[in-house]
Design an enzyme around this catalytic site. Sequence first.
Site, PDB file in Angstrom:
ATOM      1  N   CYS A  48     -27.361 -44.118 -27.013  1.00 53.99           N
ATOM      2  CA  CYS A  48     -26.127 -44.308 -27.789  1.00 53.99           C
ATOM      3  C   CYS A  48     -25.206 -43.104 -27.615  1.00 53.99           C
ATOM      4  O   CYS A  48     -23.995 -43.252 -27.411  1.00 53.99           O
ATOM      5  CB  CYS A  48     -26.435 -44.492 -29.273  1.00 53.99           C
ATOM      6  SG  CYS A  48     -27.449 -45.929 -29.655  1.00 53.99           S
ATOM      7  N   CYS A  75     -30.353 -42.068 -31.486  1.00 55.63           N
ATOM      8  CA  CYS A  75     -30.511 -42.836 -30.242  1.00 55.63           C
ATOM      9  C   CYS A  75     -29.860 -42.097 -29.067  1.00 55.63           C
ATOM     10  O   CYS A  75     -28.631 -41.967 -29.014  1.00 55.63           O
ATOM     11  CB  CYS A  75     -29.874 -44.211 -30.445  1.00 55.63           C
ATOM     12  SG  CYS A  75     -29.652 -45.174 -28.951  1.00 55.63           S
TER      13      CYS A  75
END
Length: 108
Positions: free
Chosen positions: A36, A33
Amino acid sequence: MSHGKVIAVDNPIIYKALTSSGPVVVDFFATWCGPCRAVAPKVGELSEKYSNVRFIQVDVDKVRSVAHEMNIRAMPTFVLYKDGQPLEKRVVGGNVRELEEMIKSISA
């Protein structure tokens, strides 16, 4: 991928123990991600700034049972706990300002 004083959790039992008391911020993330990875250093900084709050990080691909139980649908998702109970409101995405405001509400 953790920064600062963030504890990486890879076990549901440890997750339950770490969220059972006090103020806690849980960062549900995935290694693939991009948002993230982008927000991780900022979360690390917050973990240093709010030393009375426990910060933990849960990889949704490694601890699927916890991600499923917590109904995590997007990453990053931040779930905050106060006295063993998750707050209803969550921070979904990398909005660090909103996350910090919520941290202030549980750290007082």
